[in-house]
Design an enzyme around this catalytic site. Structure first.
Site, mmCIF file in Angstrom:
data_model
loop_
_atom_site.group_PDB
_atom_site.id
_atom_site.type_symbol
_atom_site.label_atom_id
_atom_site.label_comp_id
_atom_site.label_asym_id
_atom_site.label_seq_id
_atom_site.Cartn_x
_atom_site.Cartn_y
_atom_site.Cartn_z
ATOM 1 N N ASN A 29 -25.949 5.335 39.893
ATOM 2 C CA ASN A 29 -26.873 5.659 40.995
ATOM 3 C C ASN A 29 -26.704 4.611 42.099
ATOM 4 O O ASN A 29 -25.848 3.729 42.004
ATOM 5 C CB ASN A 29 -28.322 5.710 40.477
ATOM 6 C CG ASN A 29 -28.743 4.405 39.863
ATOM 7 O OD1 ASN A 29 -28.842 3.390 40.537
ATOM 8 N ND2 ASN A 29 -28.953 4.408 38.545
ATOM 9 N N TYR A 30 -27.534 4.700 43.122
ATOM 10 C CA TYR A 30 -27.315 3.908 44.340
ATOM 11 C C TYR A 30 -27.947 2.505 44.311
ATOM 12 O O TYR A 30 -27.936 1.814 45.327
ATOM 13 C CB TYR A 30 -27.858 4.659 45.554
ATOM 14 C CG TYR A 30 -27.067 5.890 45.896
ATOM 15 C CD1 TYR A 30 -25.784 5.785 46.432
ATOM 16 C CD2 TYR A 30 -27.585 7.159 45.672
ATOM 17 C CE1 TYR A 30 -25.049 6.916 46.741
ATOM 18 C CE2 TYR A 30 -26.860 8.296 45.973
ATOM 19 C CZ TYR A 30 -25.590 8.167 46.511
ATOM 20 O OH TYR A 30 -24.852 9.286 46.818
#
Ligand code: PMT
Length: 213
Positions: A21-22
């Site tokens: 994820n980011y």
């Protein structure tokens, strides 16, 4: 002694690819730095991040959610406070291929299996320790955060909203709401993640002082 988790986890499905994820690690690293400045002994447990390792603390680098769970659990006994700012993948590929997957005709189906819910596991055994979680939500921020606070036996939850400019992943700032089990909601406006960390740790200090009484 405070454990801070930061960054994403990486869940590999072959030797060269993974699900992630980011998360940049900025929020967790800011918490670790601010806690060390305030005199805590800090263990920073971080998923992959390009940030430099902050000085003056123990640092444990992990890849997957399973590794993060092992690292957290191995440090738990000596900790007074646990802050879980990491964005842990809820699922991992059920199979990790030994060799790089080759392109074929048609779609690739990757079965996923659940990762352990690390914060729920801590919540079940935490005793007097102070447990602070985060909630990253894209809808129903307060309701979802409140549900997590109670379901996982947290002492505080820090809610941030994916859709608010200047909040959440990657940026140097955040906008948060701190929820407690008594129904309190503290709204903290846009500020640098280091200052956000200070506001969260102010609340942790109050809980530590209450427990000393
Ligand atoms: O790293 P940055 O780029 O600075 O971004 C900061 C952040 C957005 C990642 C951070 O502020 C944040 O919100 N972290 C939590 C993100 C998240 O995973 O939220 P969640 O609602 O899915 O998880 C709730 C809580 O359970 C979190 O404390 C998480 O660490 C924990 N969790 C989640 C899943 C899991 N399997 N185990 C866990 O312990």
């Amino acid at each position: 002694r405070i454990i801070v988790t930061a960054g994403p986890t990486r869940e590999p499905f072959d030797p060269v690819r993974f699900i992630t994820n980011y998360s940049s690690g900025k929020m967790g690293y800011a918490l670790a730095v601010m806690a060390a400045r305030r005199g805590a002994e800090v263990v920073l447990i971080s998923g992959p991040s390009s940030l430099p390792v902050p000085p003056g603390m123990d640092f444990i680098s992990v890849g997957s959610a399973l590794e993060m769970r092992d690292a957290v659990m191995s440090c738990l006994a000596a900790a007074t406070v646990i802050v879980k700012a990491a964005a842990v993948a809820d699922y991992r590929p059920a199979v990790r291929a030994e060799n790089k997957l080759k392109k074929k005709q048609g779609p690739l189906v990757l079965p996923l299996e659940r990762n352990p819910d690390i914060i729920a596991e801590i919540g079940a055994v935490k005793g007097d320790r102070i447990l602070v979680g985060f909630a990253m939500e894209s809808e129903n921020l307060l309701a979802n955060a409140k549900a997590k606070l109670f379901a996982k036996n947290m002492d505080l939850i820090v809610a941030n909203d994916l859709h608010q400019t200047g909040a959440g992943f990657q940026c140097d700032t955040n906008i948060i709401k701190i929820l407690d089990p008594r129904g309190g909601i503290e709204e903290v406006p846009l500020m640098d993640k280091l200052d956000i960390a200070g506001r969260i740790l102010d609340r942790v200090k109050v809980l530590i002082d209450e427990r000393k009484c």
